[in-house]
Scaffold this active site. Structure first.
Site, mmCIF file in Angstrom:
data_model
loop_
_atom_site.group_PDB
_atom_site.id
_atom_site.type_symbol
_atom_site.label_atom_id
_atom_site.label_comp_id
_atom_site.label_asym_id
_atom_site.label_seq_id
_atom_site.Cartn_x
_atom_site.Cartn_y
_atom_site.Cartn_z
ATOM 1 N N PHE A 1 4.931 12.110 -7.315
ATOM 2 C CA PHE A 1 5.408 11.383 -6.145
ATOM 3 C C PHE A 1 6.497 10.422 -6.623
ATOM 4 O O PHE A 1 6.433 9.910 -7.735
ATOM 5 C CB PHE A 1 4.292 10.627 -5.402
ATOM 6 C CG PHE A 1 4.859 9.948 -4.177
ATOM 7 C CD1 PHE A 1 5.271 10.704 -3.096
ATOM 8 C CD2 PHE A 1 5.077 8.581 -4.145
ATOM 9 C CE1 PHE A 1 5.875 10.099 -1.996
ATOM 10 C CE2 PHE A 1 5.674 7.974 -3.048
ATOM 11 C CZ PHE A 1 6.074 8.741 -1.967
ATOM 12 N N THR A 2 7.463 10.173 -5.759
ATOM 13 C CA THR A 2 8.688 9.463 -6.156
ATOM 14 C C THR A 2 8.409 8.121 -6.841
ATOM 15 O O THR A 2 8.779 7.917 -7.994
ATOM 16 C CB THR A 2 9.579 9.254 -4.920
ATOM 17 O OG1 THR A 2 8.795 8.611 -3.903
ATOM 18 C CG2 THR A 2 10.105 10.579 -4.384
ATOM 19 N N LYS B 1 -0.840 3.901 4.881
ATOM 20 C CA LYS B 1 -1.063 5.249 5.431
ATOM 21 C C LYS B 1 -2.463 5.308 6.051
ATOM 22 O O LYS B 1 -2.675 4.798 7.144
ATOM 23 C CB LYS B 1 -0.879 6.304 4.333
ATOM 24 C CG LYS B 1 0.581 6.581 3.977
ATOM 25 C CD LYS B 1 1.189 5.544 3.111
ATOM 26 C CE LYS B 1 2.473 5.992 2.456
ATOM 27 N NZ LYS B 1 3.074 4.914 1.664
ATOM 28 N N PHE C 1 17.077 8.735 -3.184
ATOM 29 C CA PHE C 1 16.994 9.225 -1.795
ATOM 30 C C PHE C 1 17.014 8.092 -0.782
ATOM 31 O O PHE C 1 17.454 8.276 0.353
ATOM 32 C CB PHE C 1 15.730 10.078 -1.609
ATOM 33 C CG PHE C 1 14.462 9.360 -1.969
ATOM 34 C CD1 PHE C 1 14.013 9.315 -3.277
ATOM 35 C CD2 PHE C 1 13.722 8.707 -0.988
ATOM 36 C CE1 PHE C 1 12.860 8.629 -3.612
ATOM 37 C CE2 PHE C 1 12.562 8.027 -1.305
ATOM 38 C CZ PHE C 1 12.132 7.973 -2.629
ATOM 39 N N ARG D 1 12.749 15.895 1.535
ATOM 40 C CA ARG D 1 11.834 15.921 0.392
ATOM 41 C C ARG D 1 12.209 17.144 -0.427
ATOM 42 O O ARG D 1 11.565 18.184 -0.384
ATOM 43 C CB ARG D 1 10.366 16.004 0.827
ATOM 44 C CG ARG D 1 9.859 14.786 1.568
ATOM 45 C CD ARG D 1 9.341 13.639 0.716
ATOM 46 N NE ARG D 1 10.314 12.774 0.128
ATOM 47 C CZ ARG D 1 10.072 11.486 -0.197
ATOM 48 N NH1 ARG D 1 8.909 10.927 0.055
ATOM 49 N NH2 ARG D 1 10.987 10.762 -0.796
ATOM 50 N N ASP E 1 -4.605 8.771 -6.674
ATOM 51 C CA ASP E 1 -3.708 8.149 -5.699
ATOM 52 C C ASP E 1 -4.396 8.392 -4.365
ATOM 53 O O ASP E 1 -4.340 9.486 -3.799
ATOM 54 C CB ASP E 1 -2.319 8.783 -5.746
ATOM 55 C CG ASP E 1 -1.385 8.158 -4.703
ATOM 56 O OD1 ASP E 1 -1.891 7.510 -3.756
ATOM 57 O OD2 ASP E 1 -0.166 8.334 -4.815
ATOM 58 N N TYR F 1 -4.494 -20.285 -0.376
ATOM 59 C CA TYR F 1 -3.831 -19.628 -1.508
ATOM 60 C C TYR F 1 -4.841 -18.830 -2.333
ATOM 61 O O TYR F 1 -4.549 -17.729 -2.785
ATOM 62 C CB TYR F 1 -3.132 -20.669 -2.407
ATOM 63 C CG TYR F 1 -2.289 -19.997 -3.455
ATOM 64 C CD1 TYR F 1 -0.960 -19.666 -3.181
ATOM 65 C CD2 TYR F 1 -2.819 -19.636 -4.687
ATOM 66 C CE1 TYR F 1 -0.182 -19.008 -4.119
ATOM 67 C CE2 TYR F 1 -2.054 -18.972 -5.631
ATOM 68 C CZ TYR F 1 -0.734 -18.659 -5.353
ATOM 69 O OH TYR F 1 0.023 -17.993 -6.268
HETATM 70 N N1 F0G Z 1 1.632 7.463 -3.203
HETATM 71 C C1 F0G Z 1 1.890 8.308 -2.192
HETATM 72 C C2 F0G Z 1 1.237 9.645 -2.170
HETATM 73 C C3 F0G Z 1 2.778 7.916 -1.188
HETATM 74 O O1 F0G Z 1 3.028 8.757 -0.183
HETATM 75 C C4 F0G Z 1 3.376 6.644 -1.241
HETATM 76 C C5 F0G Z 1 4.335 6.215 -0.230
HETATM 77 C C6 F0G Z 1 3.071 5.799 -2.314
HETATM 78 C C7 F0G Z 1 2.175 6.248 -3.275
HETATM 79 C C8 F0G Z 1 3.694 4.447 -2.476
HETATM 80 O O2 F0G Z 1 3.172 3.572 -1.559
HETATM 81 O O3 F0G Z 1 5.097 2.989 -0.060
HETATM 82 O O4 F0G Z 1 3.022 1.604 -0.122
HETATM 83 O O5 F0G Z 1 4.602 1.571 -2.012
HETATM 84 N N2 F0G Z 1 4.871 7.019 0.557
HETATM 85 C C9 F0G Z 1 5.787 6.701 1.632
HETATM 86 C C10 F0G Z 1 6.158 7.984 2.312
HETATM 87 C C11 F0G Z 1 6.962 5.888 1.241
HETATM 88 O O6 F0G Z 1 7.010 7.930 3.219
HETATM 89 O O7 F0G Z 1 5.609 9.024 1.991
HETATM 90 P P1 F0G Z 1 4.027 2.361 -0.900
#
Ligand code: F0G
Length: 467
Positions: free
Chosen positions: A134-135, A268, A459, A392, A225, A82
């Site tokens: 970013f979303t 990624k 989305f 997108r 980021d 843990y």
């Molecule tokens: N920042 C960027 C630039 C991203 O592309 C993503 C995720 C995140 C933060 C968030 O990270 O998914 O690990 O919580 N992008 C995915 C995509 C979902 O399909 O582009 P996460």
């Protein structure tokens, strides 16, 4: 000469992946009738398709990479204690060595890190500037009470602009914003590299240096980021004067040195299926973040990951910065992009690091943006071929919090996202043929209308019907 191989960097040679395949996963081709049924059930949203019904899955490069034999071997070395797992210390060491930050807070994925960072630094009414939204990142900033303001260069909004660093911050716009709202209302600048929503476009070293200097002058933090910062480093090596002879690993270290910390989705660049982290240099900030993480993610030495996940990520980080790896990774994206350019298909230029982005406005000029052209295009592409892509555009952009109206992003795109080390060039050929066929049938395309809209990040779960 290139740092990790002994061939001249500039002479043209065909390249091949620096790995061979050891395990395969069968995929299934479906019939058009099956796909039409699946799409209806999914409400024309590719996020709602079952993966079984997908032939070539270019939805995302997130968590979809193939791990190496070394990473899989590392999974067997998971220390599932843990507290104080040895895999955490390996991960911490890899982050320090390759990214250069002092303190590491593990999280289950990138948005976990974004949540912690936003909660620790943002006060209601603050402003967070960034190089395009970013979303998930913006959603967490807004939930914490901040206003996001886009300070990316103008060209980033133009799919046809060939600027080599379309992810750059517009320094004049940033300074004007700081003067307008006051530095004390800007807890940090959020700098993404590469910029996903702009088409996987990089930030130059000169730009991050200048951003760092400007921010320092006003006492504002720069938070990176770093999700695709290795890919960004490769573009600097290829495109920016003075970097051709330096390794991607060296460039990454220097790049990160102009920031105060980062959020990271390890899904990624880091070649794992799950995991992320928040890193900071400031000890007081670390203390707060490592306290908050126990509420939302898990203890500060696992943050929502199993020990084995942290081991796979530590190993993945080391593999991700190898020049041979990153050249082949981005080379494959370019291979697909160039095929589409040759066929006259409108895509975002230059070709991005992790994906090829179809320009849905140019694809379907007869559709209004309120008819969701990119969402419609992703659906047609799947119907024709079983290739799954992602919208997108206006759906991803969501609504203005104050007015409730749809944001109308200049970019209305479909992302063909290439998982790392997963597909072959033959899969890219099939994908290109499918896109070209869909392009040939563009005149008969119809738009979509929303029939269900969830409150957050619509989305992912929205449903549509065809007009
Ligand atoms: N920042 C960027 C630039 C991203 O592309 C993503 C995720 C995140 C933060 C968030 O990270 O998914 O690990 O919580 N992008 C995915 C995509 C979902 O399909 O582009 P996460």
């Amino acid at each position: 000469m290139n740092a990790t191989t002994d061939r001249p960097a500039r002479r043209h040679r065909s390249w091949a992946e620096p790995w061979k395949v050891k395990v395969v996963e069968p995929i299934r081709m479906t019939t058009r009738a099956e796909r039409e049924r699946a799409l209806l059930e999914a409400g024309f949203n590719t996020f709602l398709l079952r993966s079984e019904d997908v032939y070539i899955d270019l939805l995302t490069d997130s968590g979809t990479s193939a791990m190496s034999d070394s990473q899989w071997a590392g999974m067997m070395l998971g220390d599932e204690a843990y507290a104080g797992s040895r895999n955490f210390y390996h991960l911490e060491d890899a982050v320090r060595r390759y990214y250069g930050y002092r303190h590491v807070v593990p999280t289950h994925q990138g948005r976990g890190a974004e949540n912690i960072l936003s909660k620790v630094l943002i006060k209601p009414g603050d402003t967070v500037p960034g190089n395009m939204y970013f979303t998930t990142t913006r959603a967490h900033q807004e939930l914490a009470g901040a206003n996001f303001v886009d300070v990316i260069v103008r060209e980033a909004h133009d799919p046809a602009s060939d600027l080599p660093f379309k992810g750059n911050v517009d320094l004049a716009a940033l300074e004007a914003l700081i003067e307008r709202v006051g530095a004390s209302r800007i807890p940090y600048l959020c700098l993404a590299a590469t910029v996903n929503m702009a088409g996987g476009q990089p930030v130059s070293m000169a730009n991050i240096r200048a951003v760092h200097e400007l921010a320092r002058r006003y006492g504002i933090r720069v938070m990176l980021d770093a999700t695709r910062a290795v890919e960004n480093a490769y573009f600097i090596q290829q495109r920016e004067a003075g970097f051709a002879g330096r390794s991607v690993a060296e460039i990454l270290r220097e790049f990160c040195s102009y920031s105060d910390g980062c959020t990271m989705s390890g899904k990624k660049d880091s070649l794992v299926n799950i995991g992320g982290w928040l890193a900071v240099n400031d000890a007081a900030l670390y203390e707060e973040a490592s306290n908050l993480v126990v509420l939302y993610e898990g203890l500060h030495t696992y943050g929502g990951m199993a020990g084995r996940d942290m081991e796979a990520m530590a190993r993945g980080i080391e593999e991700s910065v190898q020049d041979d790896h990153i050249r082949a990774r981005i080379g494959q994206v370019e291979y697909l992009g160039e095929k589409l350019l040759e066929a006259g298909v409108p895509i975002v230029r230059p070709i991005g690091g992790h994906a090829v982005y179809l320009d849905a406005k140019a694809f379907y000029p007869h559709l209004d943006q309120e008819q969701f052209p990119a969402q419609a295009l992703a659906a047609y592409l799947y119907e024709a071929s079983g290739v799954r892509a992602m919208e997108r555009g206006i759906v991803s952009a969501g609504r203005d919090r104050a007015t409730g109206r749809n944001h109308h992003p200049a970019l209305e795109l479909v992302r063909l996202t290439i998982p790392r080390r997963v597909y072959t060039q033959a899969h890219m050929d099939v994908t290109a043929e499918a896109v070209i066929e869909t392009y040939e049938q563009r005149a008969s395309a119809r738009g979509l209308r929303l029939v269900y809209e969830p409150k957050y990040l619509r989305f992912f779960q929205a449903r549509f019907a065809r007009d």
